[in-house]
Design a protein around this motif. Structure first.
Motif, PDB file in Angstrom:
ATOM      1  N   UNK A  31      28.289  22.411   4.523  1.00 14.44           N
ATOM      2  CA  UNK A  31      27.708  21.160   4.029  1.00 14.44           C
ATOM      3  C   UNK A  31      27.219  21.265   2.587  1.00 14.44           C
ATOM      4  N   UNK A  32      26.708  22.429   2.177  1.00 14.90           N
ATOM      5  CA  UNK A  32      26.243  22.594   0.804  1.00 14.90           C
ATOM      6  C   UNK A  32      27.414  22.531  -0.176  1.00 14.90           C
ATOM      7  N   UNK A  33      28.529  23.127   0.204  1.00 13.42           N
ATOM      8  CA  UNK A  33      29.734  23.034  -0.637  1.00 13.42           C
ATOM      9  C   UNK A  33      30.183  21.580  -0.758  1.00 13.42           C
ATOM     10  N   UNK A  34      30.185  20.869   0.365  1.00 14.77           N
ATOM     11  CA  UNK A  34      30.616  19.472   0.351  1.00 14.77           C
ATOM     12  C   UNK A  34      29.697  18.610  -0.508  1.00 14.77           C
ATOM     13  N   UNK A  35      28.404  18.874  -0.481  1.00 13.50           N
ATOM     14  CA  UNK A  35      27.461  18.118  -1.315  1.00 13.50           C
ATOM     15  C   UNK A  35      27.759  18.342  -2.794  1.00 13.50           C
ATOM     16  N   UNK A  36      28.035  19.590  -3.170  1.00 12.10           N
ATOM     17  CA  UNK A  36      28.402  19.876  -4.571  1.00 12.10           C
ATOM     18  C   UNK A  36      29.706  19.182  -4.933  1.00 12.10           C
ATOM     19  N   UNK A  37      30.658  19.240  -4.025  1.00 11.30           N
ATOM     20  CA  UNK A  37      31.945  18.595  -4.259  1.00 11.30           C
ATOM     21  C   UNK A  37      31.768  17.099  -4.502  1.00 11.30           C
ATOM     22  N   UNK A  38      30.973  16.468  -3.671  1.00 10.68           N
ATOM     23  CA  UNK A  38      30.749  15.033  -3.817  1.00 10.68           C
ATOM     24  C   UNK A  38      30.145  14.699  -5.186  1.00 10.68           C
ATOM     25  N   UNK A  47      25.941  32.640   1.739  1.00  6.83           N
ATOM     26  CA  UNK A  47      25.434  31.325   1.329  1.00  6.83           C
ATOM     27  C   UNK A  47      24.625  31.398   0.033  1.00  6.83           C
ATOM     28  N   UNK A  48      23.847  32.459  -0.149  1.00  6.68           N
ATOM     29  CA  UNK A  48      22.996  32.537  -1.335  1.00  6.68           C
ATOM     30  C   UNK A  48      23.795  32.698  -2.638  1.00  6.68           C
ATOM     31  N   UNK A  49      25.090  33.007  -2.536  1.00 13.84           N
ATOM     32  CA  UNK A  49      25.927  33.140  -3.736  1.00 13.84           C
ATOM     33  C   UNK A  49      26.540  31.806  -4.181  1.00 13.84           C
ATOM     34  N   UNK A  50      26.309  30.734  -3.438  1.00 13.75           N
ATOM     35  CA  UNK A  50      26.882  29.431  -3.768  1.00 13.75           C
ATOM     36  C   UNK A  50      26.667  29.012  -5.227  1.00 13.75           C
ATOM     37  N   UNK A  94      39.547  23.553   3.257  1.00 15.96           N
ATOM     38  CA  UNK A  94      38.658  24.538   2.646  1.00 15.96           C
ATOM     39  C   UNK A  94      38.380  24.143   1.207  1.00 15.96           C
ATOM     40  N   UNK A  95      38.005  22.884   1.009  1.00 14.71           N
ATOM     41  CA  UNK A  95      37.897  22.316  -0.348  1.00 14.71           C
ATOM     42  C   UNK A  95      36.751  22.893  -1.164  1.00 14.71           C
ATOM     43  N   UNK A  96      35.807  23.595  -0.529  1.00 11.80           N
ATOM     44  CA  UNK A  96      34.717  24.201  -1.287  1.00 11.80           C
ATOM     45  C   UNK A  96      33.969  23.181  -2.105  1.00 11.80           C
ATOM     46  N   UNK A  97      33.774  23.468  -3.389  1.00  8.11           N
ATOM     47  CA  UNK A  97      33.012  22.565  -4.259  1.00  8.11           C
ATOM     48  C   UNK A  97      33.896  21.541  -4.967  1.00  8.11           C
ATOM     49  N   UNK A  98      35.120  21.378  -4.494  1.00  4.71           N
ATOM     50  CA  UNK A  98      35.962  20.285  -4.964  1.00  4.71           C
ATOM     51  C   UNK A  98      36.767  20.524  -6.222  1.00  4.71           C
TER      52      UNK A  98
END
Length: 194
Positions: free
Chosen positions: A82-89, A18-21, A56-60
């Protein structure tokens, strides 16, 4: 935006930790993955009004590439992080694109049968163990309409992905193999539901 899956599962986050996001999108740019995404969108041959799911959309990044090229398709992404989805959004909004983003797992897609024309998945399959890969492919087959297309890119393992896709009841095309900085060989699998 994000919904909770009916069943919690363990998952391996993008880049493994997670810390590598914060470095995820940097890696996307320097690895050349954008070119793989462009090729995936091209081989999908999307047309107006189609529904597209990115598992597995990751950051979109793949959703953004798809939406920029085809503004007349419906975009849906699913990812357990959820953190990936927030970035994607945020990224999709900045690009002027709309997508439905859900928290969920590839092995348990919360969509009705035959509800998508195309399903994408990019560098996600290798995160799953053997049984989970089979569950994911069965779910993808279930949510695809008759004649629907799966376009999947993952680290090439001498045809293992293509074999699993064929065993899941898809008709597969020959694997397209590409070199990708930092990842080695990537196989792009194109498979159809009949």
């Amino acid at each position: 935006m994000a919904e909770t899956s009916s069943q919690e599962r363990d998952y391996l986050p993008g880049m493994g930790k997670h810390y590598l996001l914060p470095f995820y999108d940097v890696l996307h740019r320097v690895s050349g993955l954008h070119a793989i995404h462009q090729e995936m969108v091209e081989v999908a041959r999307l047309s107006a009004g189609q529904r597209v799911l990115d598992v597995g959309c990751g950051t979109g990044n793949l959703l953004r590439s798809t939406g920029k090229r085809h503004r007349d398709v419906e975009l849906v992404g699913v990812d357990p992080d959820l953190k990936m989805l927030a970035r994607s959004e945020r990224k999709l909004r900045r690009a002027g694109l709309k997508a439905k983003l859900d928290r969920g797992f590839a092995q348990e897609l919360a969509f009705p049968d035959a509800s998508f024309d195309v399903v994408f998945s990019s560098l996600m399959l290798h995160h799953l163990d053997g049984p989970s890969k089979g569950e994911m492919l069965a779910e993808v087959r279930r949510v695809l309409r008759p004649g629907g297309l799966l376009v999947l890119a993952d680290i090439a393992h001498h045809g293992h992905a293509a074999k699993g896709i064929g065993e899941a009841g898809f008709t597969t095309e020959p694997t397209r193999t590409r070199k990708l900085r930092m990842f080695g060989e990537i196989g792009i699998e194109v498979a159809r539901v009949h």
